[in-house]
Enzyme design. Structure first.
Site, short mmCIF file in Angstrom:
data_model
loop_
_atom_site.label_atom_id
_atom_site.label_comp_id
_atom_site.label_asym_id
_atom_site.label_seq_id
_atom_site.Cartn_x
_atom_site.Cartn_y
_atom_site.Cartn_z
CG HIS A 6 -10.62 -12.11 -6.44
ND1 HIS A 6 -11.28 -12.91 -7.30
CD2 HIS A 6 -10.77 -12.99 -6.46
CE1 HIS A 6 -11.65 -13.85 -7.25
NE2 HIS A 6 -11.01 -13.91 -6.42
CE1 TYR A 48 -20.53 -14.93 -13.62
CE2 TYR A 48 -21.16 -13.49 -11.27
CZ TYR A 48 -22.03 -13.50 -12.95
OH TYR A 48 -22.74 -13.16 -13.77
CB SER A 79 -13.69 -16.78 0.48
OG SER A 79 -14.98 -15.72 -0.05
CG LEU A 80 -16.75 -20.09 -2.40
CD1 LEU A 80 -16.51 -21.74 -3.52
CD2 LEU A 80 -17.92 -19.79 -2.05
CG HIS A 138 -7.46 -13.62 -8.99
ND1 HIS A 138 -7.09 -14.56 -10.06
CD2 HIS A 138 -7.56 -14.62 -8.25
CE1 HIS A 138 -6.68 -15.74 -9.95
NE2 HIS A 138 -7.51 -16.22 -9.44
CD GLN A 185 -12.69 -18.92 -13.10
OE1 GLN A 185 -12.25 -19.25 -12.91
NE2 GLN A 185 -13.51 -18.62 -13.88
CD GLU A 206 -7.49 -22.59 -6.01
OE1 GLU A 206 -7.49 -21.59 -5.28
OE2 GLU A 206 -8.53 -23.09 -6.46
NE ARG A 247 -5.93 -15.84 -5.10
CZ ARG A 247 -7.06 -16.06 -5.35
NH1 ARG A 247 -8.16 -14.98 -4.20
NH2 ARG A 247 -7.51 -17.04 -5.22
CD GLU A 275 -15.92 -10.83 -1.72
OE1 GLU A 275 -16.35 -11.72 -2.10
OE2 GLU A 275 -15.12 -9.78 -1.88
NE ARG A 299 -10.92 -15.31 -0.46
CZ ARG A 299 -10.25 -15.48 -1.66
NH1 ARG A 299 -10.91 -16.67 -1.29
NH2 ARG A 299 -11.17 -14.89 -2.77
CB SER A 306 -29.96 -14.66 -2.82
OG SER A 306 -29.48 -13.56 -4.04
P1 FAD Z 1 -22.40 -12.55 -2.78
O1 FAD Z 1 -21.59 -14.39 -3.05
O2 FAD Z 1 -21.38 -12.27 -3.52
O3 FAD Z 1 -23.27 -12.53 -2.86
C1 FAD Z 1 -23.56 -10.99 -2.21
C2 FAD Z 1 -25.32 -11.16 -2.87
O4 FAD Z 1 -26.33 -9.83 -1.58
C3 FAD Z 1 -25.76 -11.04 -3.39
O5 FAD Z 1 -26.83 -11.61 -4.02
C4 FAD Z 1 -26.72 -9.93 -4.48
O6 FAD Z 1 -27.58 -9.18 -5.07
C5 FAD Z 1 -26.68 -9.53 -2.50
N1 FAD Z 1 -26.98 -8.22 -2.54
C6 FAD Z 1 -25.49 -7.25 -2.82
N2 FAD Z 1 -25.79 -5.65 -2.10
C7 FAD Z 1 -27.27 -6.22 -1.78
C8 FAD Z 1 -28.55 -4.96 -1.58
N3 FAD Z 1 -28.31 -3.52 -1.42
N4 FAD Z 1 -29.82 -4.75 -1.34
C9 FAD Z 1 -29.62 -6.70 -1.69
N5 FAD Z 1 -29.12 -7.57 -1.95
C10 FAD Z 1 -27.89 -7.43 -1.99
N6 FAD Z 1 -13.81 -17.76 -3.50
C11 FAD Z 1 -13.23 -19.54 -2.82
O7 FAD Z 1 -13.36 -19.84 -1.52
N7 FAD Z 1 -13.37 -20.05 -4.00
C12 FAD Z 1 -13.05 -19.74 -5.02
O8 FAD Z 1 -13.06 -20.89 -5.96
C13 FAD Z 1 -13.69 -18.42 -5.55
N8 FAD Z 1 -13.61 -17.92 -7.15
C14 FAD Z 1 -14.09 -16.76 -7.04
C15 FAD Z 1 -14.51 -16.60 -8.09
C16 FAD Z 1 -14.57 -14.70 -9.10
C17 FAD Z 1 -14.36 -14.81 -9.90
C18 FAD Z 1 -14.71 -14.38 -7.72
C19 FAD Z 1 -16.09 -13.07 -8.62
C20 FAD Z 1 -14.69 -14.55 -6.83
C21 FAD Z 1 -14.59 -15.78 -6.74
N9 FAD Z 1 -13.93 -16.36 -4.66
C22 FAD Z 1 -13.59 -17.95 -4.69
C23 FAD Z 1 -14.49 -15.14 -3.39
C24 FAD Z 1 -16.51 -16.03 -3.44
O9 FAD Z 1 -16.85 -16.29 -4.52
C25 FAD Z 1 -16.88 -15.21 -2.79
O10 FAD Z 1 -16.11 -14.39 -1.29
C26 FAD Z 1 -18.45 -15.03 -2.16
O11 FAD Z 1 -19.10 -16.49 -2.92
C27 FAD Z 1 -18.96 -14.41 -1.07
O12 FAD Z 1 -20.19 -15.06 -1.08
P2 FAD Z 1 -21.10 -13.85 -0.39
O13 FAD Z 1 -22.13 -14.72 -0.07
O14 FAD Z 1 -20.41 -13.45 0.79
O15 FAD Z 1 -21.12 -13.05 -1.42
C1 SIN Z 2 -9.75 -18.96 -8.71
O1 SIN Z 2 -10.43 -19.77 -9.18
O2 SIN Z 2 -8.86 -18.82 -8.93
C2 SIN Z 2 -10.39 -18.12 -7.18
C3 SIN Z 2 -10.73 -18.61 -6.53
C4 SIN Z 2 -10.28 -17.83 -5.45
O3 SIN Z 2 -10.50 -16.48 -4.95
O4 SIN Z 2 -10.18 -18.10 -3.76
#
Ligand code: FAD
Ligand code: SIN
Length: 522
Positions: free
Chosen positions: A349, A46, A389-390, A241, A48, A116, A288, A373, A384, A11
């Site tokens: 990261h 998380y 990523s978003l 990171h 940012q 960035e 990075r 991701e 990256r 989610s």
């Molecule tokens: P996630 O958002 O990690 O969601 C994964 C989901 O899967 C979660 O809900 C988890 O509970 C669920 N899940 C996992 N395993 C299971 C399982 N076995 N069963 C059921 N559910 C499960 N990227 C940017 O582009 N810009 C930014 O500014 C940025 N800042 C960041 C800052 C931080 C601190 C971090 C950690 C990352 C940042 N990133 C950023 C990277 C980016 O946030 C992530 O790559 C992106 O949000 C991943 O989205 P996702 O939906 O693929 O996974």
């Molecule tokens: C950050 O805000 O530095 C994270 C950005 C990212 O991971 O893309």
């Protein structure tokens, strides 16, 4: 047994965006989202810095964003994918705005764009320094408004259901029919059958222990895909990171956004030397991989435990307005940034590789898609670009949705068996799980970190095999629990990272192996 048209595992931004789109399009079809923690717990929450996207076409252009992405990826991006993602970006961000996501605006009413590392222009849309939190808020609100989505929080996906569970003879072509899911509150294991399954299970940071990711980032989706024989690539490209807040105990660390360096902060050694000028003409705004490798090199030279981010010369009022969360967190840690430098170190990261998908998000297994991701689209190559990523998750969630609008019906076999845990018992030896987890994380940190070498990688494989055997033994005789499954998954992921690191004979982007340099100079 639960039957659903679509099963979404995760989610975060990837899972929720897809679920909203498909649910809106087909009000008569049902979508089940399973997520292992609270609804909003994810890497997304998380985030940012924000979302990199070309919205100011006077100064910026698609070409510049494409070039920045290709340069960061160090020759390993798929140029067609980069072109597609960058050009789709603005539409996807406008859609988020239609869904009531708030992004910061300037007094003139235009987007307040951040910068960035690796970006040649200001192009990162954000909501203060809590962009991910705002995204989750807006997407979850939308999900709750759609009656055909059922969101099951605290439901842990254990394994994908594939032909393997049907004991089919011909397994050349593998199909997925849903997943076995553990209700983390009751211990019950559900068989969720689905015509189409989307893995949106996020990252792997916890494999390293010291990470910017929350502890739920254990690579479950990748491990499930690996066990289902899905193709996986580029696992050696772990992005560290450069600026996680330093704490002596490590673990999950608070991130100091790269946007803070985009705002003008300097990196300094304990003595005050602004060392990034020695490594790259872009200094603190180099990509990075370069900043993290430079910090690593400084720490090895000086023997210090961290370097420092100096914000004392910045406009603090503007800083507080832009980065209220970071400002408050620093104060909480007794670091007034007006006068004190923030201690920082690189931390794991982001995973640039993952489950191979095509432009429609399809994996090598039938009926199985991957997004966000956990997927490997070809956008990031060897490293990256920040805030891509978003963007990638939004664009691919849309592509998958489009693909599924025209997908033929899948016949789910009648003979899917329920989860079989005959002869197992509840694991009593929690110390065994904790001990092996700590060993695994220490191994990855010490042998498979920012700078690698083949001797250490071979040692890592040897040690990992011992951990694997002990944990498999326990798994075979135990009823599944979340911690045991997560550990098992992290071992699978660690194996993939180490093996694919050994397979890479040339250093690129975020992958730096000293043995490859020695070989090249011979
Ligand atoms: P996630 O958002 O990690 O969601 C994964 C989901 O899967 C979660 O809900 C988890 O509970 C669920 N899940 C996992 N395993 C299971 C399982 N076995 N069963 C059921 N559910 C499960 N990227 C940017 O582009 N810009 C930014 O500014 C940025 N800042 C960041 C800052 C931080 C601190 C971090 C950690 C990352 C940042 N990133 C950023 C990277 C980016 O946030 C992530 O790559 C992106 O949000 C991943 O989205 P996702 O939906 O693929 O996974
Ligand atoms: C950050 O805000 O530095 C994270 C950005 C990212 O991971 O893309």
């Amino acid at each position: 047994m639960v039957t659903s048209n679509y099963l979404v595992i995760g989610s975060g931004v990837a899972g929720l965006t897809f679920a909203v789109k498909i649910a809106q399009k087909f009000p008569n079809k049902n979508i089940t989202i399973v997520t292992k923690g609270n609804e909003e717990e994810s890497n997304t929450k998380y985030a940012q810095g924000g979302i990199a996207v070309v919205l100011n076409e006077e100064e910026d252009s698609f070409d510049k964003h494409i070039q920045d992405t290709l340069i960061a990826g160090d020759g390993l991006c798929d140029p067609e994918v980069v072109d597609m993602v960058v050009k789709e970006g603005p539409k996807r961000v406008h859609e988020l705005i239609e869904w009531e996501t708030n992004f910061d605006l300037n007094p003139e009413g235009t987007f307040d764009l951040g910068k960035e590392g690796g970006h040649s222009e200001y192009r990162v849309v954000h909501h203060k320094d809590i962009t991910g939190f705002e995204l989750e808020r807006a997407l979850l609100k939308r999900v709750y408004q759609l009656p055909n989505i059922r969101l099951l929080a605290h439901h842990f996906a254990i394994d994908l259901i594939t032909d393997h569970h049907l004991e089919k003879e011909n397994t050349n072509e593998i199909s997925c029919y849903g997943a076995y899911v553990l209700n983390q509150h009751t211990g019950e294991i559900l068989t969720i059958k689905a015509q189409h399954t989307l893995l949106a299970s996020g990252g792997i940071g916890s494999v390293y222990g010291h990470t910017t990711n929350p502890i739920i980032a254990t690579g479950d989706g990748l491990a499930m895909a690996y066990r289902a024989k899905t193709k996986i690539k580029d696992m050696e490209f772990i992005q560290f990171h450069p600026t996680a807040m330093y704490t002596p105990e490590g673990g999950s660390s608070f991130l100091i956004s790269e946007a803070v360096r985009g705002f003008g902060a300097y990196l300094r050694t304990k003595e005050g030397h602004r060392f990034m000028l020695d490594y790259d003409s872009r200094a603190e705004l180099a990509s990075r991989d370069i900043v993290s490798q430079s910090i690593d090199s400084e720490l090895k030279k000086t023997g210090d435990s961290c370097v420092y981010l100096d914000c004392t010369h910045l406009d603090i009022k503007a800083f507080k307005n832009h980065f209220p969360n970071i400002y408050d967190k620093c104060l909480e840690e007794h670091i007034p940034i007006e006068t004190d430098w923030i201690p920082v170190v690189p931390a794991s990261h982001y995973l640039c590789g993952g489950i191979i998908v095509d432009k429609d998000g399809k994996t090598s297994v039938n009926n199985l898609y991957a997004c966000g991701e956990c997927s490997r689209t070809g956008l990031h190559g060897a490293n990256r670009l920040a805030s891509n990523s978003l963007l990638e998750a939004l664009v691919y969630a849309h592509n998958i949705y489009l693909d599924l609008c025209d997908a033929p019906k899948v016949n789910i076999p009648e003979n899917i068996p329920p989860w079989n845990d005959d002869g197992t018992s509840i694991p009593k030896e929690h110390i065994l799980i904790q001990h092996n987890l700590k060993q695994l994380q220490a191994l990855m940190r010490d042998y498979v970190g920012i700078v690698r070498n083949n001797d250490r990688l071979h040692l890592a494989i040897k040690h990992l095999d011992l951990i694997y055997e002990e944990v498999e033994e326990l798994y075979k005789k135990s009823k599944v629990t979340t911690t045991l499954c997560e550990l098992r998954n992290m071992i699978n992921v660690a194996h993939l990272i180490i093996q694919q690191s050994l397979n890479r004979k040339e250093n690129r982007g975020g992958y730096y192996n000293i043995s490859n340099i020695k070989k090249a100079s011979k």
